[in-house]
Scaffold this active site. Structure first.
Site, PDB file in Angstrom:
ATOM      1  N   GLY A   1      -2.271   3.451   4.444  1.00 43.79           N
ATOM      2  CA  GLY A   1      -3.582   4.100   4.526  1.00 43.79           C
ATOM      3  C   GLY A   1      -3.594   5.660   4.447  1.00 43.79           C
TER       4      GLY A   1
ATOM      5  CE  LYS B   1     -12.736  -7.578   2.899  1.00 45.78           C
ATOM      6  NZ  LYS B   1     -12.999  -7.510   4.379  1.00 45.78           N
TER       7      LYS B   1
ATOM      8  NE  ARG C   1       6.165   1.962   7.338  1.00 49.85           N
ATOM      9  CZ  ARG C   1       5.352   1.230   7.882  1.00 49.85           C
ATOM     10  NH1 ARG C   1       5.146   0.296   8.718  1.00 49.85           N
ATOM     11  NH2 ARG C   1       4.057   1.194   7.049  1.00 49.85           N
TER      12      ARG C   1
ATOM     13  N   GLY D   1       1.761  -0.144   1.510  1.00 51.69           N
ATOM     14  CA  GLY D   1       1.478  -1.279   1.653  1.00 51.69           C
ATOM     15  C   GLY D   1       1.987  -2.468   0.663  1.00 51.69           C
TER      16      GLY D   1
END
Length: 395
Positions: free
Chosen positions: A376, A197, A35, A353
């Site tokens: 996200g 998930k 980053r 991620g």
């Protein structure tokens, strides 16, 4: 929406929202500079014009005000070295000392404010707090795509106090690459969805069913599909309340002519541990007392072929518990297949991620088309949601 190329920053103080939420080890050293590296071109453009940079960011999730382990001062050595400029430290983000330092800042100088999340006002989007932050600059630049889906004071609200505002190179590249996949994807288009998930990925999967030719599903979420199909999944991860949803997605894919690929086999273990006893198992018949922790050899081969023959690839989420070396083969094989497809002229977007970590840790970061810094935020953008941090720069 304007970008930093629309402005000359000479004689101006740019207040820049960067994403320096980087991992630190016990010695408070940065362990992944992705980053920080991503932000450098934006900062160098402003400094090169003769502007000054006032940087604000969050780091971690401090609960009760300032804590040294969440202080951005720890990243100053890395940042100073990369910029070739001695970065000054504000010691706070809205206090008197920080204000004095930012007022005196000259062209070519850089000031880093401390963690904006040391104030609860940041995450609730408090206007008074945002206005105090705005006093540090003449022009607002948002280059923190990874937090653009949050309507926080520094990412969204502060922009309203500026006549001149724009996005940096990270933000514009993220939006451009997401658009390329969403609107201009060359066929065959393959999406690879992994992770634990279905509930985390349901909206993006539904959006992608109208766009992709192949949808590959791996990772923990695949076992919910197998249970929904009547398979025996042993102790594998399952979302019991999502079984009917999994069945629906299988039907929707069929109706839309999408090739939905689930892994045929898994590496299963008798314990959630790198030292567990393992075997390869068919995903409809995982033995009792065993859990699937990675895709198996047959799945790797099938998935790789599809990926290598694709022209557009979107990858979000690992194929297994890749943090444990004995269950990393699936994720590594997918990464290699994505690299091969890119070498053949395909366009590959790695969706932040864990997928970004896997690709970067394997040294493939520069062998794919684009590695997103915002997991996200990218998913929400691709789901068709308005990102507050982007909307604040428009108009």
């Amino acid at each position: 929406m304007k970008t930093i190329d629309d402005y000359n920053f000479e004689g101006k103080r740019a207040l820049i929202r960067v994403d320096f939420n980087v991992p630190l080890n016990e010695d408070m050293e940065v362990t992944d500079e992705t980053r920080i590296n991503a932000a450098i071109p934006t900062l160098k453009k402003i400094l090169g014009d003769g502007g000054a940079c006032v940087l604000m960011s969050h780091l971690g999730r401090p609960k009760n005000g300032p804590e040294d382990k969440f202080s951005l001062r720890h990243i100053i050595p890395n940042l100073s070295e990369k910029l070739g400029v001695e970065v000054k430290f504000g010691g706070d983000c809205i206090g008197e000392s920080a204000s004095e330092l930012s007022k005196q800042l000259q062209g070519g100088e850089v000031l880093l404010l401390d963690n904006v999340r040391f104030y609860k006002e940041e995450t609730v989007g408090d206007e008074g707090f945002a206005e105090k932050l705005s006093k540090h600059g003449d022009i607002y630049v948002n280059d923190a795509f990874g937090t653009a889906h949050r309507a926080h004071a520094s990412t969204t609200v502060a922009a309203k106090y500026f006549n001149e505002k724009c996005c940096g190179y990270v933000m514009s590249a993220e939006l451009e690459n997401a658009q390329k996949v969403l609107e201009k994807a060359e066929k065959p288009f393959t999406a690879i969805m992994g992770g634990a998930k279905i509930s985390d990925k349901i909206m993006i999967i539904e959006q992608l069913l109208d766009k992709v030719d192949h949808l590959i599903i791996g990772g923990g979420m695949s076992y919910t599909f197998f249970k929904a199909m009547g398979g025996q999944i042993g102790n594998s991860l399952v979302e019991e309340d999502k079984l009917s949803l999994a069945k629906e997605l299988i039907l929707k894919a069929k109706e839309k002519g999408v090739d939905l690929q689930l892994p045929k086999d898994s590496i299963v273990a008798d314990n959630f541990s790198n030292d567990a006893n393992t075997q390869t198992s068919d995903n409809h018949a995982i033995p009792e007392g065993h859990m699937g922790l990675d895709i198996g050899p047959e799945s790797r081969e099938v998935f790789s072929k599809i990926i290598e023959n694709s022209k557009t690839i979107l990858w979000n989420g690992p194929m297994g518990v890749f943090e444990m070396s004995n269950f990393a083969a699936g994720t590594n094989t997918i990464a290699q297949a994505v690299v091969k497809a890119t070498e053949k002229g395909g366009f590959s977007l790695i969706g932040g991620g864990d997928s970004a970590s896997a690709v970067n840790n394997l040294g493939y970061g520069d062998k794919v088309s684009y590695v997103s810094t915002g997991g996200g935020a990218l998913l929400e953008y691709m789901e068709g949601k308005v990102l507050p941090g982007v909307a604040a720069l428009e108009g």
